[in-house]
Scaffold this motif. Structure first.
Motif, PDB file in Angstrom:
ATOM      1  N   GLY A  25      28.062  81.247  33.833  1.00 42.66           N
ATOM      2  CA  GLY A  25      27.030  82.096  34.407  1.00 42.66           C
ATOM      3  C   GLY A  25      26.859  83.384  33.616  1.00 42.66           C
ATOM      4  O   GLY A  25      27.505  83.584  32.587  1.00 42.66           O
ATOM      5  N   PRO A  26      25.980  84.243  34.118  1.00 45.59           N
ATOM      6  CA  PRO A  26      25.264  84.087  35.385  1.00 45.59           C
ATOM      7  C   PRO A  26      23.955  83.301  35.294  1.00 45.59           C
ATOM      8  O   PRO A  26      23.404  82.904  36.310  1.00 45.59           O
ATOM      9  N   THR A  27      23.432  83.050  34.087  1.00 43.69           N
ATOM     10  CA  THR A  27      22.135  82.373  33.969  1.00 43.69           C
ATOM     11  C   THR A  27      22.258  80.942  33.465  1.00 43.69           C
ATOM     12  O   THR A  27      21.345  80.145  33.657  1.00 43.69           O
ATOM     13  N   THR A  43      32.768  84.946  35.878  1.00 41.43           N
ATOM     14  CA  THR A  43      31.400  84.423  35.938  1.00 41.43           C
ATOM     15  C   THR A  43      30.967  83.883  34.584  1.00 41.43           C
ATOM     16  O   THR A  43      30.380  82.794  34.484  1.00 41.43           O
ATOM     17  N   ASP A  75      23.779  85.145  28.608  1.00 41.83           N
ATOM     18  CA  ASP A  75      25.018  85.447  29.322  1.00 41.83           C
ATOM     19  C   ASP A  75      25.944  86.336  28.500  1.00 41.83           C
ATOM     20  O   ASP A  75      26.669  87.166  29.056  1.00 41.83           O
TER      21      ASP A  75
END
Length: 210
Positions: free
Chosen positions: A92-94, A87, A100
């Motif tokens: 990600g995740p943001t 991820t 992150d």
């Protein structure tokens, strides 16, 4: 941060493997017992038979979980799940780089979330390492390797050249915030968990640098 790199990197990280809850709990119980014995008697002055008795397992069971006394006392060390790594490398995740990286650091705590680690457990662990330099050195070596792995992930995602001071400093700053947070959590008495303390201290660090 710079544009994301697609160059593959083989990070020096311990990847958390799926494990039955009972096995996780037993491993945690063995390590907790070993650390308490190291605080009470000193690392060199307790035996594997004493450890097995304190943990409520057989001597044979000890070696089903750990290679020896040192590993049993230090524990599994920091680990990440492959899904969390994937991820992060995917952006990600943001999508916000610093957020992150913080999430990646917190993912270390989520690996052991199925086993309750109390504030007293953290206190015992820190005291164990403080009283036994041999354990402190061994734990530092494990943690240093893990930090190098996280640095490689940061470099791969951001495109920072390998070994660049920017990635070293970034990871070192996160490590410092985590270390301060662990000390604060283990000596504190409020109702925040370690993740909450870390996020609060990270917010302070961001205000300082902004």
């Amino acid at each position: 941060m710079r544009k994301t790199s697609t160059t593959p990197v083989a990070p020096r990280l311990r990847i958390a493997e799926p494990m039955p809850l009972k096995r996780l709990q037993t491993a945690h119980r063995i390590t907790s017992a070993a650390q308490r014995l190291a605080v009470e008697k000193g690392y060199d002055d307790f035996t594997l038979d004493e450890l097995a008795e304190r943990a409520g397992v057989s001597r044979r069971t000890l070696f089903n979980y750990f290679d020896g006394k040192l590993e049993a006392t230090i524990g599994g060390g920091p680990q990440l799940r492959q899904a969390d790594i994937d991820t992060f490398l995917a952006g990600g995740p943001t999508g916000e780089f610093i957020d992150d990286v913080a999430t990646l650091v917190l993912a270390i705590l989520r690996v052991s979330a199925d086993v309750e680690t109390t504030r007293e457990d953290w206190r015992t662990m820190r005291r164990c390492f403080e009283l036994n330099p041999k354990l402190m050195i061994a734990a530092h070596e494990i943690f240093a390797g893990f930090v190098e792995g996280v640095q490689e992930l940061v470099e791969q995602r951001s495109g920072i050249p390998a070994g660049d001071p920017e990635s070293r400093l970034l990871v070192a700053l996160f490590g410092a915030v985590f270390d301060v947070s662990m000390a604060e959590f283990s000596t504190g008495d409020d109702d925040r968990d370690l993740a909450g303390v870390f996020l609060d201290n990270l917010a302070v660090a961001r205000r300082i640098f902004n």
